[in-house]
Enzyme design. Structure first.
Site, short mmCIF file in Angstrom:
data_model
loop_
_atom_site.label_atom_id
_atom_site.label_comp_id
_atom_site.label_asym_id
_atom_site.label_seq_id
_atom_site.Cartn_x
_atom_site.Cartn_y
_atom_site.Cartn_z
N LYS A 90 0.85 -1.21 0.00
CA LYS A 90 0.00 0.00 0.00
C LYS A 90 0.88 1.24 0.00
O LYS A 90 0.57 2.24 -0.67
CB LYS A 90 -0.91 0.00 1.24
CG LYS A 90 -2.05 -1.02 1.16
CD LYS A 90 -2.78 -1.18 2.50
CE LYS A 90 -3.83 -2.27 2.43
NZ LYS A 90 -4.52 -2.53 3.70
N ASP A 112 -10.66 3.34 4.86
CA ASP A 112 -11.10 1.96 4.65
C ASP A 112 -12.63 1.87 4.57
O ASP A 112 -13.18 0.87 4.14
CB ASP A 112 -10.67 1.08 5.85
CG ASP A 112 -9.38 0.32 5.59
OD1 ASP A 112 -9.14 -0.07 4.43
OD2 ASP A 112 -8.62 0.10 6.56
N GLN A 121 -4.34 -1.63 10.01
CA GLN A 121 -4.32 -2.91 9.30
C GLN A 121 -4.96 -4.00 10.18
O GLN A 121 -4.62 -4.13 11.36
CB GLN A 121 -2.87 -3.27 8.94
CG GLN A 121 -2.73 -4.52 8.10
CD GLN A 121 -3.35 -4.42 6.71
OE1 GLN A 121 -3.42 -3.35 6.11
NE2 GLN A 121 -3.82 -5.53 6.18
N1 GUN Z 1 -6.88 -6.63 6.29
C1 GUN Z 1 -7.33 -7.34 5.22
N2 GUN Z 1 -7.94 -6.51 4.34
C2 GUN Z 1 -7.88 -5.27 4.87
C3 GUN Z 1 -8.34 -3.99 4.44
O1 GUN Z 1 -8.94 -3.83 3.38
N3 GUN Z 1 -8.07 -2.96 5.27
C4 GUN Z 1 -7.43 -3.12 6.45
N4 GUN Z 1 -7.24 -2.04 7.19
N5 GUN Z 1 -7.00 -4.28 6.88
C5 GUN Z 1 -7.23 -5.35 6.09
#
Ligand code: GUN
Length: 285
Positions: free
Chosen positions: A54, A121, A98
């Site tokens: 990311k 998110d 995360q």
């Molecule tokens: N863990 C797995 N997918 C995601 C996501 O889309 N966002 C976040 N913050 N954690 C994740």
């Protein structure tokens, strides 16, 4: 004829180059750089890879990324204190915690502690509620990636029967609402582990979306000839990364098929950048 592949990798690269222009324009007009802060608790290897990717995407389009990596033993109060600080920091536009977080931490409490305007998110309950009401602030990244993969490949959704397998909060549930929304106008069936005769329901799909987290779960007999099949699964197996769809067999039946890797995943990541730029615009206006 085998299914045409829905190439998310190339599409994501194209969208990133579009975004880079928009980010440069934003920086010129606002004299501030859109900034995403990721919070990673612990050292889960998969989460570390996700966060690293990311951040690399952010670099590519000119978004600043910051990382707070906290020890596995971090308490809920310590994490909430950091989020409180990031909420108040005007130089931070997007906050991403995360998931999963270690078990001593209440995920919902943490997600709801994020300033909803910085919730890139779209996991905050206020943003989930707004999505349900058809007035979203930010769209959740994976469902948005799926819709973009369909739209940019000119696969219509209006009047189509979309069958979603998997009712998770991150993918299946929000996607079902987004596909049924005015403008997308699909007829949606949301399937889960208790669905009766799942193969016969799946076979009715014009668009079959699979987000269940079971390698090779969808077999050729579950797919209507010519249907569009979107594989959201990411499963780490002895044979490497595989999706929820038996790729080789389903490719012989489907009209369109998204591969794993290189299908939905790259678009999910792009949508985080889209949301971060949107958050910067919202907070700086
Ligand atoms: N863990 C797995 N997918 C995601 C996501 O889309 N966002 C976040 N913050 N954690 C994740």
């Amino acid at each position: 004829m085998p299914a045409a592949l829905l190439d998310g990798k190339t599409l994501a690269r194209q969208i990133r180059s579009e975004l880079a222009v928009e980010v440069a324009d934003f920086i010129e007009n606002n004299v501030t750089v859109p900034t995403l802060t990721a919070v990673l608790v612990g050292t889960d290897p998969a989460s570390e890879v996700y966060v690293r990717n990311k951040r690399r995407d952010c670099d590519e389009v000119g978004i600043q990324s910051r990382l707070h990596q906290l020890p596995e033993k971090t308490t809920q109060d310590e994490l909430l204190a950091l989020i409180g600080k990031l909420n108040k920091d005007d130089s931070v536009h997007g906050i991403l915690v995360q998931l999963p977080v270690p078990k001593q931490i209440d995920t919902e409490l943490v997600l709801d502690a994020i300033n909803p305007l910085k919730d890139v998110d779209a996991f905050h309950s206020e943003n989930v509620g707004r999505l349900m009401q058809g007035r979203p602030r930010y769209l959740p990244c994976t469902p948005h990636g799926v819709l973009e993969l369909l739209a940019r490949n000119e696969i219509p959704t209006v009047g189509q029967h979309a069958v979603i397998i998997g009712r998770s909060d991150i993918v299946g549930k929000p996607l079902s609402v987004m596909l049924a929304q005015r403008g997308k106008d699909a007829t949606v069936t949301l399937c889960h582990s208790r669905t009766k005769d799942l193969p016969s329901v799946a076979r009715q799909a014009d668009i079959l979306i699979v987000a269940i987290g079971k390698p090779n779960f969808v077999t050729a007999d579950m797919v209507k000839p010519g249907a569009t099949v979107i594989d959201v699964g990411i499963n780490r197996t002895d044979k490497g990364l595989v999706g929820d769809v038996d790729f080789d067999a389903v490719r012989e039946v489907a009209g369109y098929l998204s591969p794993v890797p290189g299908g939905v995943g790259p678009l999910t990541r792009v949508m985080l950048l889209v949301n971060t730029l949107a958050a910067a615009r919202r907070l700086e206006q």
